[in-house]
Design an enzyme around this catalytic site. Structure first.
Site, PDB file in Angstrom:
ATOM      1  N   LEU A   1       0.849  -1.185   0.000  1.00 37.04           N
ATOM      2  CA  LEU A   1       0.000   0.000   0.000  1.00 37.04           C
ATOM      3  C   LEU A   1       0.887   1.238   0.000  1.00 37.04           C
ATOM      4  O   LEU A   1       1.670   1.449   0.929  1.00 37.04           O
ATOM      5  CB  LEU A   1      -0.898   0.041   1.237  1.00 37.04           C
ATOM      6  CG  LEU A   1      -1.966  -1.038   1.412  1.00 37.04           C
ATOM      7  CD1 LEU A   1      -1.370  -2.371   1.855  1.00 37.04           C
ATOM      8  CD2 LEU A   1      -2.980  -0.582   2.457  1.00 37.04           C
TER       9      LEU A   1
ATOM     10  N   GLY B   1       1.475   4.243   4.538  1.00 38.63           N
ATOM     11  CA  GLY B   1       2.281   3.317   3.757  1.00 38.63           C
ATOM     12  C   GLY B   1       2.531   2.016   4.486  1.00 38.63           C
ATOM     13  O   GLY B   1       2.981   2.015   5.622  1.00 38.63           O
ATOM     14  N   SER B   2       2.240   0.882   3.847  1.00 35.03           N
ATOM     15  CA  SER B   2       2.329  -0.376   4.579  1.00 35.03           C
ATOM     16  C   SER B   2       2.203  -1.561   3.628  1.00 35.03           C
ATOM     17  O   SER B   2       2.261  -1.417   2.417  1.00 35.03           O
ATOM     18  CB  SER B   2       1.234  -0.442   5.642  1.00 35.03           C
ATOM     19  OG  SER B   2      -0.030  -0.178   5.060  1.00 35.03           O
ATOM     20  N   ARG B   3       1.978  -2.735   4.218  1.00 38.25           N
ATOM     21  CA  ARG B   3       1.822  -3.967   3.444  1.00 38.25           C
ATOM     22  C   ARG B   3       0.856  -4.891   4.178  1.00 38.25           C
ATOM     23  O   ARG B   3       0.797  -4.904   5.408  1.00 38.25           O
ATOM     24  CB  ARG B   3       3.190  -4.633   3.282  1.00 38.25           C
ATOM     25  CG  ARG B   3       3.150  -6.044   2.713  1.00 38.25           C
ATOM     26  CD  ARG B   3       4.544  -6.520   2.427  1.00 38.25           C
ATOM     27  NE  ARG B   3       4.625  -7.971   2.285  1.00 38.25           N
ATOM     28  CZ  ARG B   3       5.702  -8.620   1.881  1.00 38.25           C
ATOM     29  NH1 ARG B   3       6.797  -7.961   1.569  1.00 38.25           N
ATOM     30  NH2 ARG B   3       5.704  -9.937   1.786  1.00 38.25           N
TER      31      ARG B   3
ATOM     32  N   ILE C   1       1.384  -5.270   8.161  1.00 43.25           N
ATOM     33  CA  ILE C   1       2.818  -5.033   8.317  1.00 43.25           C
ATOM     34  C   ILE C   1       3.118  -3.544   8.179  1.00 43.25           C
ATOM     35  O   ILE C   1       2.755  -2.923   7.178  1.00 43.25           O
ATOM     36  CB  ILE C   1       3.621  -5.826   7.268  1.00 43.25           C
ATOM     37  CG1 ILE C   1       3.300  -7.324   7.380  1.00 43.25           C
ATOM     38  CG2 ILE C   1       5.118  -5.590   7.446  1.00 43.25           C
ATOM     39  CD1 ILE C   1       3.909  -8.162   6.279  1.00 43.25           C
TER      40      ILE C   1
END
EC number: 4.1.1.65
Length: 225
Positions: A106, A194-196, A164
């Site tokens: 993301l 911002g991430s995953r 994450i």
């Protein structure tokens, strides 16, 4: 996407997690613009811009999941950065048989609300402190700060979602607790800036997405269960 659809996405109501950011930046913008000193006006302008950014970042548009209940849906917006077979983390207690893991990255511009990939009951929640590496890196799944959820489907099979944190994201929000029941596409958390999000499919289930594909949380079909 039509212009009207784009406007609806941009103007979607913000997630409740945005409230402290909006209140602080909104107050600073109003105060700064009201004061006669030039530095205060600059601060007011900067605060106003940050207010607009927060409105956009924390947007929480409505999603319409497919009516077919035998599908695994995308748990987040973004694009797929890896599709591979791996052994699930020990914290999920899903055994040592490799299953398909689909990782979605993301960016700051994506919607950051996380959604349940299928209907089921949360049977494990495990938080792990860690680093803040670039979330698009494969090793982020093991080294970064993360929050793992195991979802038990009505037929007894298990799948999992792992939130994450990334290079910029430093705060994982999760409303899900063990014993809670969710519907497919229902909101359960958010990761800031911002991430995953990793999706672990049940054994024997094959993914229907490829690397580079764009995901729409709660709507894009990732697999047939």
């Amino acid at each position: 996407m039509s212009l009207i659809q784009s406007l609806k996405l941009v103007l979607a109501r913000p997630h409740p997690a945005a409230r402290p950011f909006l209140l602080a930046s909104g107050a600073a913008a109003l105060a700064g613009r009201a004061l006669p000193w030039r530095p205060a006006r600059w601060l007011g302008t900067a605060s106003g811009l940050f207010f607009g950014f927060c409105l956009y970042f924390f947007r929480d548009p409505e999603r319409v999941p497919p009516v077919d209940t035998h599908l695994a849906l995308a748990p987040a917006d973004g694009h797929v950065v890896s599709v591979e077979k791996v052994v699930p983390p020990d914290s999920l207690d899903m055994g040592d048989v490799p299953v398909w893991r689909v990782a979605t990255f993301l960016s700051v511009l994506d919607v950051h609300v996380n959604r349940m990939p299928a209907a089921g009951t949360v049977t494990r929640v495990a938080y792990h402190p860690g680093q803040f590496l670039n979330a698009s890196l494969d090793k982020a799944s093991e080294l970064n700060e993360r929050n793992a959820l195991r979802l038990t489907l009505p037929d007894g099979r298990n799948m999992a979602v792992v939130q994450i944190a990334g290079l910029i994201a430093r705060r994982i929000l999760c409303d899900a607790e063990e014993g809670m029941t969710y519907e497919a596409g229902e909101r359960f958390g958010l990761i800031r800036f911002g991430s995953r999000t990793d999706l672990y499919l049940p054994p024997g289930v094959e993914p229907l997405v490829t690397v580079g594909q764009t995901m729409v949380g709660g709507e894009t079909v990732m697999a047939r269960l």
